[in-house]
Design a protein around this motif. Sequence first.
Motif, PDB file in Angstrom:
ATOM      1  N   THR A 645       0.833  -1.197   0.000  1.00 50.74           N
ATOM      2  CA  THR A 645       0.000   0.000   0.000  1.00 50.74           C
ATOM      3  C   THR A 645       0.871   1.250   0.000  1.00 50.74           C
ATOM      4  O   THR A 645       1.813   1.357   0.784  1.00 50.74           O
ATOM      5  CB  THR A 645      -0.921   0.014   1.234  1.00 50.74           C
ATOM      6  N   ARG A 654      -2.837   3.820  -3.264  1.00 49.08           N
ATOM      7  CA  ARG A 654      -2.491   2.987  -4.407  1.00 49.08           C
ATOM      8  C   ARG A 654      -1.978   1.631  -3.961  1.00 49.08           C
ATOM      9  O   ARG A 654      -1.185   1.537  -3.010  1.00 49.08           O
ATOM     10  CB  ARG A 654      -1.451   3.699  -5.271  1.00 49.08           C
ATOM     11  N   LEU A 655      -2.422   0.582  -4.680  1.00 54.03           N
ATOM     12  CA  LEU A 655      -2.020  -0.790  -4.388  1.00 54.03           C
ATOM     13  C   LEU A 655      -1.368  -1.406  -5.619  1.00 54.03           C
ATOM     14  O   LEU A 655      -1.697  -1.053  -6.749  1.00 54.03           O
ATOM     15  CB  LEU A 655      -3.235  -1.638  -3.987  1.00 54.03           C
ATOM     16  N   ASN A 657      -0.356  -5.100  -7.795  1.00 52.96           N
ATOM     17  CA  ASN A 657      -1.055  -6.335  -8.144  1.00 52.96           C
ATOM     18  C   ASN A 657      -0.055  -7.345  -8.698  1.00 52.96           C
ATOM     19  O   ASN A 657       0.351  -7.250  -9.864  1.00 52.96           O
ATOM     20  CB  ASN A 657      -2.154  -6.047  -9.167  1.00 52.96           C
ATOM     21  N   GLN A 711      -5.917   0.277  -8.077  1.00 47.14           N
ATOM     22  CA  GLN A 711      -5.069  -0.901  -8.237  1.00 47.14           C
ATOM     23  C   GLN A 711      -5.053  -1.284  -9.715  1.00 47.14           C
ATOM     24  O   GLN A 711      -6.098  -1.325 -10.368  1.00 47.14           O
ATOM     25  CB  GLN A 711      -5.590  -2.069  -7.398  1.00 47.14           C
TER      26      GLN A 711
END
Length: 947
Positions: A645, A654-655, A657, A711
């Motif tokens: 994170t 914002r993440l 993936n 994401q």
Amino acid sequence: MRPAQLILFAVLFLATVSVAQAQIRGAVLDSLTRKPLMEASVSLLSARDSSLITFSITDGDGRFSLSRVPSGSYRLLITFVGYRNGSKTIVTTGADADAGTVWMLPATKTLNEVVITAERAPVAVRGDTTEFNAGSFKTRPNAQVEELLKKLPGVEVDRDGNIKAQGQTVKKVLVDGKPFFGDDPKMATRNLPADIVDKIQLFSQQSEQSQFSGVDDGERNQTINISTRPDKRKGTFGQQAAGIGPAQNGNPERYQARVSLNRFSGVRQLSFIGQANNINQQNFTAQDMSLGNGQNGQGRGGGFSNNSGGGNQNAVIRSVLGGLNFRDTWNKTDVAASYFLNDTRTLTNQQSRRQTRLTDSSFVTNQGSNSDNRNQNHRFNLRLESRLDTFTTLRVIPNFTVSRSAYNSQTNSQTFGTRNQPLNTSLANYASTGNGLSGGTNVLLLRKFRQRGRTLSFNYSLNLNNQTTNGINQSQNSFAGSETTNPARIINQRNDQISRSMTNGLTVSYTQPLNLRQTLEFHYGLSANQNTSDRAVSDFSEATGSYDRPNRQLTNRFENTFLTNRIGSTWQTRRLKYSYAVGFDVQQSGLETRNQTRDTSFTRQYTNFLPNALFTYNFAKSRTLRFTYRTRINAPSVSQLQPVTDNSNPLNIRLGNPNLRPEFGHTATLAYNNFQATTSRSLFATLTGSLTQHKIVNATTINRVGAQTTQPINVEGNKSVSGFVALGRPVLFRSFKANLNLRTNAGYDRGQSFLNGTANKSDSWQLSQSASLNSNFNDKFEFSIGGAISYQTAVYSLQPTQNTEFLNPSVTADVYWQLPFRLELQSDVAYQSYAGKSAGLNQSFALWNAAISRQVFKNRQGEIKLSVYDLLNQNRSVVRNVTDTYVEEVQSRVLNRYFMLSFVYNLRNFTGNAPQMRMPGMGGEERRNGGQRQNGGGGQGGGRQRF
């Protein structure tokens, strides 16, 4: 809007209105054999000052025709290799004229060590190269190369110094066939004087591999070569300038200082440039490695943006730069090296209004921000080309950039709901420092064999990008209902980020001619891309007064490797009128990721079939139709893959993936290029379509109080179609010459993203029309006028209320007038009209600059100038950003009115051969030595250029 449209229509009207014009016909024959001379250059010059009016070349019967000639007195000049120049006087009164037959005398007399001067044709076409004689295009005293380029038919130069030639963007400018401060075009065009130029050569340069092997890979760059005059290749020259302006209206004093010093001695060239100013002036292409900035910014996302800011600036910039460029030949090795230092400080002050619409609600965010961004870059470029033997060449091309940065920002935002009820507030401060190393090396070993067309090449490439950032993130955020269930959230953290990326690639290529027309190429490529991201976050401890509490939720070390093996072949056929190549590659890719913090890892394998095709049809000289089809694989970045994170902005989390797949893209392009040397008309048109499988887009989740989380994910169905048409042609009136350039752009994009778990499809269209008219008839008075109208619209499936469209007109005008008593007047104005959603941003404004100067000293080498920037004090920057979730309007602080008094000195000290006597407006010389004729003027000969 109305004034802009009226002026734009006036430009188009001036370009098409006609006056009494005549046609001049004639023929060119050999005086001894009485046979016609094909492709002789025929130039029509003004009888008053020998300036170029128009030109043509003879056909297979030796005939020529000059159309649309205004009434007046002219001199007809005919040149042909191996013959003495022919000349005739022509007077037209509106009716067609017959020049009759021009008899050309062969230049066969042998002279020994005698230099004679002859006029050269203003424009010549040699193979795929268009060559302009610089002496035929008059420029103002002490002008730079950029001013000369504006005079050439088919060439456009905008206010930022970007160049388009025959409708295509020029990405490389060479000096005598060699790089000048790397590949930055502006370093040559804005720092070299026009009076040292002998010829300007324009051509489409293939990749180095294609030039060597003869197998076209479809990669081409529009390139300009500046060929210097032989008598200017030995000596010292340059320009020095200094200026200062008083402080006013709370703004500091304005200053500028500039130095350009060049020492040429034959092949050896040494150049130094230096600059310091606080007026947003950068005579180079910015390649800043901005470390740490934008941490608190809210990204623009997809869709489109429209910038209507005057002067194309949305900040106030202080810059200091300096650089050295060296070129020489040592035995059999050509050396070109440069060092460039750029130190900038960018102050930004912005106010924005963002309206976010969901399916069942909407909210508005008002934000104010200030930032101070300092960047220092050291760029190193080197090119070594060594001829090891008759058949073998080694090229080593390293380039590296060392960067340092310091960034500070303060942001204050408030979000309100549909009924104007407060949803959240945020007060944030972010500070960071960083340093980085980026660049790479390219090594090419090229080997030819005795059999024509058989080649073997090895290409090794290394690219790296290492960045280290240390930041302090402090913010206080409150949300609706905080008095009861959601207390205010305070963040006070230190984050240390280390990102390292290295790509090693090796390509081996072998070409085997099957016959005179067909060639088969085999190639194999191995590439390894390694990425490491190490993010450590620590919270502030009140007890110890330091950042000593590790935040394990936000801390992560992540590695990934993308390894590819690619093998394939290309079959190429060349005929007189056309050529085509068909290729097929197989690529096996492996993506390996390892999360060291979570102690998890996974590996994925991909196999892709990558076809490609190229077809070229040559209708005639300088008239080509080209079709290309390419496929590509784009791997996700380490920041997109890292499962951690990023809460630098608590309202926009914002993440990463780790399950992302590489993108697989298809692109097809149809391009038509036509340059008519006889009329100086150019037409360039392209149509491009693309389809991307597994496209990486953002999935956004927005909660009821306006905070959002994004994401990256993979989606299908993203495609686009775009095209443009660029037309250039000269315009002739009685005593008026100009270049007209028209450009039409159109595009369509179909995209897809996700909002709160639901697919949101978007369709956007863009259409724009621009026109510009640039005078080129003398060096006493010059002007240019241009206008543009752009229309953009976007439609969204999930939120019809987010649909938007707008029309944006703009007009620019420039004038230069040389007055008596060595006085000069310069003025330029840019008018913008902007219609925004907010009443406060519905604006029309003009940026008007003006200057008056006087030339001093015997040879006009000095200049005293008084200038004013933003005379009306109206300059501003308004930007609209449109995405699938919001519409945002941003207004930035910009550079406003200031006065400046400056002094410029132009150094000219040449010790080479004295220039020969020439006819006014013409240049060039021929040297006859022992009966052998050589073209003077330097640079490269005709046909395909291989630098």
